[in-house]
Design an enzyme around this catalytic site. Structure first.
Site, PDB file in Angstrom:
ATOM      1  CG  PHE B 178      71.875  41.021  20.464  1.00 12.46           C
ATOM      2  CD1 PHE B 178      72.234  42.202  19.822  1.00 12.46           C
ATOM      3  CD2 PHE B 178      70.638  40.956  21.082  1.00 12.46           C
ATOM      4  CE1 PHE B 178      71.374  43.287  19.785  1.00 12.46           C
ATOM      5  CE2 PHE B 178      69.760  42.042  21.054  1.00 12.46           C
ATOM      6  CZ  PHE B 178      70.126  43.201  20.403  1.00 12.46           C
ATOM      7  CG  ASP B 287      71.202  37.879  27.614  1.00  9.45           C
ATOM      8  OD1 ASP B 287      70.017  37.485  27.670  1.00  9.45           O
ATOM      9  OD2 ASP B 287      71.549  38.871  26.957  1.00  9.45           O
ATOM     10  CE  LYS B 318      64.133  38.389  22.694  1.00  9.27           C
ATOM     11  NZ  LYS B 318      63.648  38.777  21.370  1.00  9.27           N
ATOM     12  CB  THR B 342      59.752  55.516  37.025  1.00 10.50           C
ATOM     13  OG1 THR B 342      60.539  56.686  36.851  1.00 10.50           O
ATOM     14  CG2 THR B 342      58.355  55.919  37.496  1.00 10.50           C
TER      15      THR B 342
END
Ligand code: FES
Lengths: 460, 460
Positions: B178, B287, B318, B342
């Site tokens: 995931f 990841d 996280k 941005t």
């Protein structure tokens, strides 16, 4: 708490910015860095740089600062003990929201565009748009299969990336449009090769965006022809893609194409586009990430259009402090965890937004944008009449204005020159100067800017 | 500043949470909401809900709270006047960074995994991963064409979504993996149909992830066979996709598949995977969005592997408070605006992270995770021996632990029962209970948790 004029002590970027740049460059690519900012010393419309240069800011951090620097209302929201736990504890909003979350969202709904009762916060404009597309795909598939709930076959086939679970749906974007830089956003963005090259994308359809002449009303007739050409092409593409088995589930458009070079179209163009989308059973998404929150003289730029039926989804971020999407009830996903990520925004940003919205209201800042915008636009028009060999195509809505230079090189030279005369600004598109002040930018700031622009123009 | 035990005054969710839920439900889908939180009253490992129930938190806002609730170090960083302008003025970091940005990033590099000198901040795990993939595609295309700079033909063809500008490159993900829910992330995620169904994706290859038996070392031989099967398959897929003209530019893997159900593999599996990626000229992306920042007993879970050559990119978010990616110099894009948005993160979060990192260091919280993790894992093993009909597959690294229930229904019942006995937790995968406390979770908290888990188990 505003300064009263530019103050230059070195070239911009100066020696300290250059030293910091060298240091930052050992850690990451810095080719887009303009200079380093001293945010402690910056105030109101005035950005102070690392070398002590003070610049009038008509760029406001890529159009993202609503109230300029160190606005007292934001500073006092930060100092308010009552808000402390919101800043100290970032929740997973989709599973464990804070007790005041429904009330906070009600305040966000108070400034919603007409016709919206639903809102979902996100952390930036990119996730706002990616999730708007997702909501559209969910809605479209639910209608296609006649049920909100995916079938066993769909649940199974999506794990192999096969239809029907992974449907071949598309989002129609426009040439010159910009919606972000993740893969979904990039697949619908067509403002510059830089945003797309080397990146695998979904091959979504691209309609032409009208190449209009300014002022729009003076060239109304020619523009109408051009707009009709583009609408016809958009309609054709929707038909074509439906026949190919790749239906256009949604159309995404900015009220003013911003990164693409401040390209405007008439209200009638957008009204017709909304109708065409509806006729083709496509959702109509308005990306107000750059145009939203008052700069155009309305809270939402699409309010100018006079739509018969409001958009299906409106996305926001930047000056709204937090990202998110307003959406119609039909676009509410069925089932948990479908529009989801760990944080889903940040209540800390909602605290700041609340302060911003009440200043916008009390200080009538949206009216201020109309008033200041008139000064800017009339000033630009006067300048382009006087210096037609350098400036052209003055255009704008509220203070969301732009003017063109003859070519990229001259524009870039002008941006650098403006900076060294005390104006912080930036270009967009191939040869435009974009004007994106904070909502507290007043007519006298506009006049200062115009004077410096004229001075710069004379040197080009 | 910790409470000393759970305190229950109503069912969870209680009447006030239910009332708030009704109110929130008029504004957005609420099917994933567990209950509403009173963050003012929450402290340390204890989450207080809207009804005044106090729960021991082993979920920590989807594994995202590093130091629990209202940690004094975070509170005082927020109160520090010196930080005020950082909270009041969010910059566009890629163009106008604050003067202290290079220094702040140096602090982020101090905790980088071995082998990294480059870091790019992002605002969440999703943009961290999407931009990791982008960096990989840029790197891969630069190598393919023998130049860092795209050709005219590429710049032109990408605007039509055609090769060579829009290359047919892929990211290899794993079954059960995931990495987020935007289109790029979803194309590489295979943990559950819920993350993919109804969403158009890029058809990227999916390798099997080893279905191992626990404890890993007891079943080392069987597991090795299974791991080799998966490695062979991954290798085959890379070859196959290269031959199809859709090369695997990068492989993405979590050190422990988290949303997928806490699935572990051996260090040797990952060492070999890293080699296979290299052999196939694919980048190796780890990841660490859920595993990073100390919970596993190391700052980065992949430090356990003993890699000969470190990963090419490591993504985080996280517990790191801010998202981002550490990357090798080869993965630095050439040219401005290629890895951009941005905000590119938020210095306000870096202020909090700085406080977090110094507490981690001073209070030796990573060692605490090893110590507490031992109590948790040994406790789970004891419980599964005693209650083998309910609990199985106890597994973990540091305090990043899990245990299985016989099926989804029992697991979900257990989660609800635990909550009503004063433990806030959640499942992952089909039938696992995941344990994700904050880094301040101590052995005595672990023992409280285990006692309540045993009580709950007896009722199942
Ligand atoms: S994608 Fe919006 S914050 Fe990460």
């Amino acid at each position: 708490y505003d300064y009263d004029g530019p103050h230059l002590v070195t070239q911009v970027p100066g020696p300290r910015s250059k030293m910091l740049l060298e240091s930052l460059d050992t850690i990451q690519n810095t080719e887009a860095v303009q200079f380093f900012c001293d945010f402690k010393k910056s105030r109101g419309n005035w950005l102070v740089d690392a070398d002590g240069n003070r610049l009038l800011d008509v760029y406001s951090q890529i159009a993202s600062l609503p109230l300029g620097y160190n606005h007292p209302a934001i500073v006092s929201a930060l100092a308010d003990e009552n808000n402390l736990s919101t800043f100290a504890n970032r929740p997973a909003l989709g599973v464990l929201p804070p007790v005041d979350f429904p009330d906070t969202l009600q305040k966000l709904l108070l400034v919603a565009p007409p016709g919206f009762s639903q809102v979902q916060t996100m952390a930036c404009g990119t996730c706002a748009n990616e999730n708007a597309y997702k909501a559209v795909f969910f809605w479209y598939r639910a209608r296609q299969r006649g049920s909100l709930i995916p079938t066993e076959e769909e649940l199974e086939s999506c794990m192999r990336h096969e239809a029907p679970g992974s449907p071949n749906l598309t989002i129609l974007g426009f040439k010159g449009g910009f919606h972000g830089r993740t893969i979904g956003c990039a697949s619908s963005s067509h403002a510059a090769p830089l945003h797309k090259v080397d990146l695998p994308v979904l091959d979504w359809p691209i309609a032409p965006f009208p190449v209009t002449k300014y002022p729009l009303d003076v060239y109304a007739q020619e523009n109408r022809q051009e707009e009709e050409r583009c609408l016809d092409k958009a309609f054709q593409l929707m038909q074509e893609y439906k026949n190919k088995g790749r239906p256009v589930a949604g159309v995404v458009v900015e009220p003013i194409q911003s990164e693409g070079g401040d390209r405007h179209a008439s209200n009638s163009f957008f009204r017709q586009l909304r109708k065409i989308a509806k006729e083709n059973e496509s959702a109509f998404i308005v990306d107000e990430v750059q145009t939203g929150a008052g700069l155009t003289g309305k809270m939402w730029a699409h309010e100018y259009w006079g739509l018969e039926e409001s958009p299906d989804i409106v996305t926001f971020s930047k000056k709204m402090v937090i990202g998110g999407l307003y959406f119609k009830e039909d676009f509410r996903p069925k089932g948990p965890f479908r529009i989801m990520n760990t944080w889903l925004g940040d209540p800390a940003k909602l605290v700041i937004l609340e302060a911003v919205l009440s200043v916008i209201h009390q200080d009538r800042l949206i009216d201020n944008m109309t008033e200041t915008g008139q000064v800017i636009l009339q000033g630009l028009e006067k300048l382009q009449d006087k210096h037609a060999e350098v400036l052209s195509n003055a255009r704008g809505r509220g203070a969301f204005c732009a003017v063109d230079f003859p070519n990229t090189l001259t524009r870039d030279k002008a941006v650098a020159a403006l900076r060294n005369k005390g104006v912080q600004c930036a270009g967009c598109g191939a040869r435009s100067l974009r004007i994106r002040p904070a909502l507290i930018f007043q007519p006298h700031h506009a006049r200062m800017f115009l004077d410096i622009l004229e001075e710069t123009t004379l040197e080009m």
